[in-house]
Write a protein that holds these residues in place. Sequence first.
Motif, short mmCIF file in Angstrom:
data_model
loop_
_atom_site.label_atom_id
_atom_site.label_comp_id
_atom_site.label_asym_id
_atom_site.label_seq_id
_atom_site.Cartn_x
_atom_site.Cartn_y
_atom_site.Cartn_z
N GLN B 38 76.39 4.89 38.88
CA GLN B 38 76.89 6.07 39.67
C GLN B 38 76.13 5.66 41.06
OE1 GLN B 38 76.06 9.73 37.80
NE2 GLN B 38 78.26 9.36 36.86
N GLN B 210 84.87 20.70 34.35
CA GLN B 210 85.75 21.26 35.41
C GLN B 210 86.94 22.04 35.00
OE1 GLN B 210 84.53 18.28 35.18
NE2 GLN B 210 83.47 17.72 36.94
N PRO B 276 88.56 8.91 33.56
CA PRO B 276 88.45 10.22 33.72
C PRO B 276 88.89 10.83 32.27
CG PRO B 276 90.28 9.53 34.94
CD PRO B 276 89.49 8.42 34.79
N ARG B 277 89.00 11.99 32.34
CA ARG B 277 89.33 12.45 31.03
C ARG B 277 91.03 13.01 30.82
NH1 ARG B 277 87.39 17.21 32.73
NH2 ARG B 277 85.55 16.40 32.38
N GLY C 134 85.85 15.25 44.61
CA GLY C 134 86.18 16.29 43.88
C GLY C 134 87.56 16.35 43.02
N GLY C 137 86.52 14.03 40.17
CA GLY C 137 85.99 15.18 39.49
C GLY C 137 86.56 16.12 38.57
N ALA C 138 87.72 16.54 39.35
CA ALA C 138 88.55 17.63 38.69
C ALA C 138 88.98 17.00 37.07
CB ALA C 138 89.48 18.18 39.57
N PHE C 139 89.41 15.61 37.31
CA PHE C 139 89.81 15.10 36.08
C PHE C 139 88.88 14.48 35.33
CE2 PHE C 139 93.86 14.78 38.89
CZ PHE C 139 94.61 15.61 38.27
N GLY C 140 87.80 14.62 35.50
CA GLY C 140 86.44 14.38 34.77
C GLY C 140 85.89 13.00 35.03
N HIS C 141 86.24 12.28 36.22
CA HIS C 141 85.70 11.06 36.39
C HIS C 141 84.68 11.37 37.49
CE1 HIS C 141 85.33 7.05 37.26
NE2 HIS C 141 86.34 6.57 36.93
N GLY C 142 83.32 11.38 37.13
CA GLY C 142 82.30 11.88 37.83
C GLY C 142 81.67 10.75 38.85
N THR C 143 81.94 9.40 38.70
CA THR C 143 81.46 8.31 39.31
C THR C 143 81.82 8.53 40.64
OG1 THR C 143 81.09 7.29 37.01
CG2 THR C 143 81.01 5.94 39.06
N ALA C 145 82.77 10.93 42.69
CA ALA C 145 81.99 11.56 43.39
C ALA C 145 80.64 11.18 43.96
CB ALA C 145 81.84 12.90 42.94
N GLN C 146 79.93 10.51 43.00
CA GLN C 146 78.76 10.08 43.40
C GLN C 146 78.70 9.16 44.47
OE1 GLN C 146 76.02 10.80 41.90
NE2 GLN C 146 76.66 11.90 40.10
N VAL C 206 88.96 1.53 41.07
CA VAL C 206 88.46 2.31 39.82
C VAL C 206 89.31 3.61 39.91
CG1 VAL C 206 86.72 3.64 38.95
CG2 VAL C 206 85.94 1.48 40.04
N ASN C 210 93.85 3.29 37.64
CA ASN C 210 93.35 3.79 36.40
C ASN C 210 94.29 4.50 35.74
OD1 ASN C 210 91.64 5.50 34.51
ND2 ASN C 210 90.05 5.18 36.00
N VAL C 212 94.19 6.39 33.12
CA VAL C 212 94.07 7.53 32.62
C VAL C 212 94.23 8.61 33.89
CG1 VAL C 212 92.34 9.55 31.89
CG2 VAL C 212 92.40 7.11 31.04
N PHE C 213 93.61 8.23 35.12
CA PHE C 213 94.04 9.01 36.28
C PHE C 213 95.54 9.09 36.35
CE2 PHE C 213 94.32 9.39 40.91
CZ PHE C 213 93.85 10.44 41.03
N ARG E 66 76.18 19.42 46.92
CA ARG E 66 77.03 18.25 46.62
C ARG E 66 76.23 17.03 46.81
NH1 ARG E 66 82.59 17.50 45.90
NH2 ARG E 66 83.14 19.34 44.52
N THR E 70 74.49 14.29 44.02
CA THR E 70 74.95 12.98 43.90
C THR E 70 74.00 12.01 44.31
OG1 THR E 70 76.06 13.20 46.03
CG2 THR E 70 77.27 13.63 44.13
N SER E 71 74.49 10.56 44.57
CA SER E 71 73.73 9.53 44.06
C SER E 71 72.53 9.42 45.27
CB SER E 71 74.26 8.19 44.10
OG SER E 71 75.28 8.27 45.01
N ASP F 5 95.84 -1.21 35.21
CA ASP F 5 95.22 0.17 34.78
C ASP F 5 94.38 0.14 34.02
OD1 ASP F 5 96.83 0.45 37.21
OD2 ASP F 5 98.52 1.30 35.95
N PRO F 9 89.33 -0.24 36.01
CA PRO F 9 88.30 0.94 36.03
C PRO F 9 87.18 0.45 35.78
CG PRO F 9 90.56 1.83 35.09
CD PRO F 9 90.67 0.23 35.30
#
Lengths: 177, 304, 387, 151, 209, 598
Positions: B38, B210, B276-277, C134, C137-143, C145-146, C206, C210, C212-213, E66, E70-71, F5, F9
């Motif tokens: 990250q 989230q 993602p999730r 955001g 992140g809402a779908f769980g991909h934190g990277t 946002a970083q 990314v 993706n 999953v996205f 935020r 973050t980084s 896809d 990633p």
Amino acid sequence: MNELAKELAGRYGARGWHDIRKDLASVEVDAIRIRDVMAYLRDEAGYGHLSFMTAIDNIERGAFTLSYALRDHDARRGLIVHADVDRAEPTVDSIHLLWGQAWTYQREMREWFGIDFPGSPRVDEEFVLEGWEGPPMMRRDFDSLAYSDATYAERPGRVTHDPASHMREKLYPEAAQ
Amino acid sequence: MEPTIIGRIGYAFVSLFVITNYGLLLIGSMARISAKVQGRVGQPVWQPYIDIVKSSAKRNSIGHGAMFYLGPVFRLAGGVGTYMFIPAVFGSVLFRNFSDSGDLLLVMYFIFFGQLGMALGAGEGGHPYSAIGVSRGLAQMTAFEVPFALSVIAVAAQYGTLDINAIVAAQQGGFAHWTLATNPLAVIAAIVAFLGMSGHNPFSVVIAPQEIPIGPPTEYQSNLLGMLQTNRAIFNGAKLVLYMNLYFGGATNIVAMVIKTFLIYFVNVFVGQAFPRLRTDQSIRFFLGAPTLVGIASVIIAVI
Amino acid sequence: MRREKQRVIPPAERATPDLDSGKYLVMWQGPQHPGITGNMSLRLVAEGDTVVDCETHVGYLHRGFEKLMERRLYMQNFPLVCRIAVPEPDFNEYCYAAALEELAGIVIPEKAVWLRTLSLEMMRLASFLMWIGGQAGAFGHGTIAQWSVTMRDYVLDLFEELTGGRIYHMYIIPGGVRGDVPAGFYKRVLETMAVVEKNLDDIELVMFHNAVFKMRAEGLGYIPRDWVDHYGITGPNARAAGVARDLRKDSGYLAYPRLDFQPIVGTESDAYERARLRLGEMYQAIDLIRQIVDMAPKDGPFRERLPNPLYWRIPAGETYVSAECTRGEYGFYVVSDGSDKPRRVAVRGPSYTHAVSVMERLVRGVNIADVAGLMVSLHTYPPEIER
Amino acid sequence: MDATTFAAALDLALGREKAAVAFYRELSAMASFAAQKSTLAEFMAMEEGHVAMISGMKAKGSVALSPTVAVDLGLAARMDAEERPTAGMTFQDILVAAIKKEERSGVLYERLAEAASQPGLKSVFERLVAEESRHKRYFEDLYESEISKDN
Amino acid sequence: MSEKKTIPAPLANEGLPPEERGLFCDAAPREYEPARGAWERFLNWARSESLWLLGFGTGCGAIELRPLMTSRFDMYRYGIQPRPTPRQSSVFVIGGYASVKTLKRIVRSYEQMMGPKFVLALGSCTINGGMYWDSYNTIKRIDQYIPVDVYIAGCMPRPEALLAGFQELKRIIKSGGGEGQNEYARNFDWYKANQKKVIKDWNMPDYNW
Amino acid sequence: MDIKDFIAPFAVWKRAFEKPFTVKKPIDERPGAPRYRGFHMNDADACVGCGTCEAICMNNAIDLVPAAGREAKDGDSGLRPRIDYGRCCWCALCVDICPSGSLSMSNEYVWIDRDPDVFRYVPGVEAKPWDGSALGYRRAEGYRLLDEDRVPMPELGHAEAVASFLELVRGYSRAQAEKEADRCVSCGLCIASCPAHMDIPGYIKAVRDGDMDEGLRLLYETNPFPEACGRVCTHRCEEACSIGSGGDPVAIRWLKRYIADQVELSDYAKALPRGAAPSGKKVAIVGAGPGGLSAAYYLSMQGHAVTVFEAEEAAGGMLRYGIPEYRLPYPALDKDIGYIESLGVSISRGVSIGKDIELSKLRTDFDAVYLSTGLPVAYGLEVPGEDHPRVLDGVAVLARATRGEELGLGGRVAVIGGGNVAMDAARTALRHGATVDILYRRREEDMPADADEVREAKAEGARLVEKAIPLEVRDAPDAAGEAALFIWNEATMVQKEPGKRPVPEPIPGAVREGRYDSIIAAIGQGPDLSFIAESDGVPVKRFRPVVDSFGMATRAAGGAPVFAGGDLVNDRKDAISAIADGHRAAIGIDRLLYGKGA
């Protein structure tokens, strides 16, 4: 006066067409005909987009002036429609069936000004406030500062001096007599 | 020399202590690796220790009935139980645990046991997100259990035993003897299931901050949370050791164990950082799709 | 294909579920919930995993701006307006300043026009960078946002250098802008743009390629084209539905008529499309910033002299000035009664319809897990609803 | 320095101060209106103060006078007027007279100091010069601020 | 911390429907005696090095959290991380102004946090009302309603200022000064009275943890 | 969805091999930008305590508090802004508007504390770590929220001016006046400096609002000579003006004139308050100058019957006889006086006190007496030859000009002195066609005359001879008394005593001379107190009556109480001080007459 102004005047007794700038105009109608006017403007005059609605408290003449801002995206022009309602008993026809977001504005105006829109969804629910006991706060006779001072504690120790009266006190106190 | 029963219990405690610390450091270092991806520095490796001390040092806590307290206890029991019946280091007296007293089925049961206990306790918390988290967890668990179970069946069938020690023993003698080499399909199915089991992306549906912050443990705090955190370390360690034993030839010394489990765990992070999730339904559909087929195939291969 | 299948067009009428039946779970999402943008809340009624009804509750950030503005001088409102929207304060500043200038008949210098445009486009970029974090992140991909929030920070560094403020710039003052460009600033702008662009490429790879996205976002929150007018949807949300509306083109304010760009228009009108479109607008903003740096006049005054702010009276009148912000049509309706304080200022924020009416309708039939992603994909910001 | 010489020097000074008192009294007698009288009375009171001071010194046998000479603003040098006691004296006239008088005293003491052979006596006269210079400075300041304000 | 005047008010959870009453405590919060000596210092060290902050953006201030998480500023390396549930959080960052409606949630979230808990107040608005000093809907001093450990001046404070605030908070906790929970328990009646003065539709349990 | 896809990633891992974004030590490594709006700084010496920062602050974050070691004085209230960081929003409008430019911001931004009560301080007075920071927000060059340039006053050209006695200054138009009034920030620093303490911000507001009646009412509250003061006031208020601390001061005097000019005399009665019912008391006022007539105005407003005794043939005192027509046209003065007379004040012209009527008589005939006789006696040069027939006194020359008498100054005129009388005399002489030398003992900057006057006199052609110490006046050769030689000594300015102003010291041998047809001495004036007898009981010290704070000199038995004021008593020699004295005495007299004590 342009075509639309004539049309509105003829059909709905609209008056006071005023060109604010080259792509924005305002016009005044009777509150009782607001729904008809809006329907006409939306369906026949091309003003398909409701930018916002709001009210102005013209307390001096005992009226709320409603402002409906419309936009014709194709012709790239805007129109603000005004309608006065009695401040003592403000009730206006709801236009929530014409535009999908109008009910929120109506709910807002109900809470902020006390203007009623019978039939509008959730119109009597609290909107942004919670447990508000005062009068509708956007009315001009509501004093925000006085309310705030009476309700919310302030940090003590603030004191200020007016330069003129401070100088009078220090330099020529005799004039204060 | 075979130690006495008292000695074995003593060794088990040492082993448990080691795996707990190892699990914590593993979590800490994975957090640091994730941080690197990250673009940042990341928390200290020993941060999980501080967190546990902090949680346990809370002065007050609240409860929601007996079951609420029992949840983490069950969970801890699940974790410890899982670990206790797996040999951490093959051939080591110290890290043998009670592996000769149990078999694969018992371990599988303990893995479920913890989850179920947690589900009961969290449900008692009264928080809707806990309830949703629990239902998601259980749903996903049943889904990833299918390929996992198939894979385990394949392994059991392949080696003809449920004794983990025997399975490990059968894999000794170099890479070619590992299940990874002998039945790669079973390993694939298991590893995919492992992603779901450890709750990393894209299968982090249980805690999903989230969506349902943060799922089952929403109401857990203070020392109960400390207990859950400790358990997470033990449980991770136990599962990794199990995987290592079943698919990667086990370990004959502690260094091999550390390297292998680290790499197995890293697979989670490697995938987790990239995706993602998924939604729960997508996750279930996923596990019941390709991984299950792979699992079935692996069983077929093993049986044939 | 698959996308088509996932599309859910919820019914126009609100369902009224029988809450006593035991079939439904009522739950609150927000205000203390990491999946909610800003401080607002949704009251969700779920049947299983599916939301059947939603009520939005706003007002947690209500500070009464419109009332406060009525009791402050015109110039005193200048530091106030930017606080209406913290992620992109400059649009407030611009709309307010432009409304006053129109009412008072002030023409701002050429340089101010360009610096305003620069500031708005930089803000657009920064705001989208925050948003994309955001959305991922809402779908769980934190990277994502970083990375993206750091990129935003680099843009904020530019703001800090130009305006002296990091979050609240208070730069676009009625009459022009507040300060000239510091020496070497344009060079640093271009350097930063290069860095941001490179990282956007990574993000694109990314996030948008993706699996999953795509699984999560495709087909989610489908907005039919005919809703656009009915709900007053504007900005990327409308453009993703295939409606090529962009006030920058349509109204042609500031320096936009002299810049070379075309509104980006989508077709699919789902969360993925909207995200994709916003990514495109980020690249577009970078391109516009480069054009501005190239074309902006290097000398000349940057501010028109105004009357003494303590007594500044604006002739009676009204106007509505709108600008294309990242979320759509942002507007200030200012009514002056000829005194030194505004009679009425009404703020039109695009989230007003996106986060309330559109959100309430779109969320019906959606999985609980997708509520956050859906909300972010509308790019809502509560303070502009409640002011 | 013997006591007699010292006393004699002080007597001389005393005499001059008394003469000054008399001078103001004489002017005052000629004064035609209250303002003149009150101003002259004030100046006279000042001189009487000096008389008292010098008598006190004489009695105690010590010299308690400051040796610092006040700055000369140089007005007296350019004033042409001798005292012209008239009934219509303005404030300017009175001040000019006062300045001139102080200056003459100063000049006198200065000469005496030059002529004095005994160092002690010389110092007494020098101190008297300083004293008179301060009186003169006082009047000069008054003149500057009240009369010649515009020049 | 100073002793606040106690305003006696009948406090109870009587307003709640019977089925919900079981979900809440039925007694006022009590003070907790800190442990003694080196042990408490050790615990305080752990508390200060593991600050979990509640992910509740109450106002503008949330925007600078935020970048912080973050980084670029990476607060994780200081042992600070966001936590989505109040139960597990130990730090509450009040992000500037608090409207009455939010204050209600702030109070509730604060009470749900487990002690020792700390509050970091951000920006002018929390100190003396800030730019909303004359607004009818925002409170002026957060310390009237919950105890605050650290204030950070600014509007907005830069992320660095926030970090400095966290450092200060750590220092306070390590020195044993972070006793906001006990402060709240000690002056519970006073705080409740203040809260009830502004939160007009009080439909929460008084004893709420 | 294709294979990409699933693969793409994993590109996230690229970042793992790059340098992190993280700033290692943020607080040290990333100071605020050079323009960053951090904590406030104030140059407390440059600050004048006007409170404009407080006025613009929308957050009510600024208080003005007395600063340690700073006393209120002219042009400085002694207050300094205290900033409450529980309110501030760092918008820096206070920096942008600060008239003196003393406020600025450092780029420091970290201030953490446990105690919420510490977040307020007086920048520049209470020391802070960021004091003197070179970086931080400063308002952009040439960018100010206030206009530092005064609206220029339309004036006659100099050539045109010298050719006539027309009024030089034309007065503002409405637009100009409103624009100029708009520069005022209503701080009120000027009020203390105005001897009459006029409500200056009040009437400037009236100009802004276009409400001339209100403006006139405010003017007459403290000053019944707005027309005259609007033209010739020494405007000490403008020296105190806070706008002047960073630009041109607000043209307070011209705005006053603007108000008075806008209202016709016939409309005055409508705008101004009516007097009280007759009280039956009688007051005598000696001298119809600004002081006497002011007292008359306020006394008659209180219902007293007022009689003014004036030695000259016309009322107005020095305003009429000392100030030339081109500066104060007679119609303007007549307007002021006319209104006062219209209230029933009776002016007995040509009645000289001490000659035509004794003070003691006034004391018996009236209930109170106010003396406002001014400074009619010109002081002499005090050089040999000063009684030469061509040596004239300045006041007399001006008075003769007013009366329209032939001045007979001749072609070359020397004016001795540097005061306003000297300038007026010089410019009057210029208008009579003379070439004029102004000789002054010190330097131009030491001149007591208004700087404007000096500037204009020079512009109109007067030659200024500085550092000229008069030595002697001699009869010019072959002139038969029609011309004189003025002999002076060139001087050098010597700083003799530290802290005091330098003294002109003659340069030995540098004696100059000039031949002039007239030599106008304008070195100073004194009072004529010959009419006060000892029996009147008026205490006099150094040629000034001694008065209390209400201007009362005596209330001794044997007659009505006597008040005195104006130049006679004070040292300031301007109309506005006389007016202030008159007003004050009127209050004192009124109290006395109504038995309210004094």
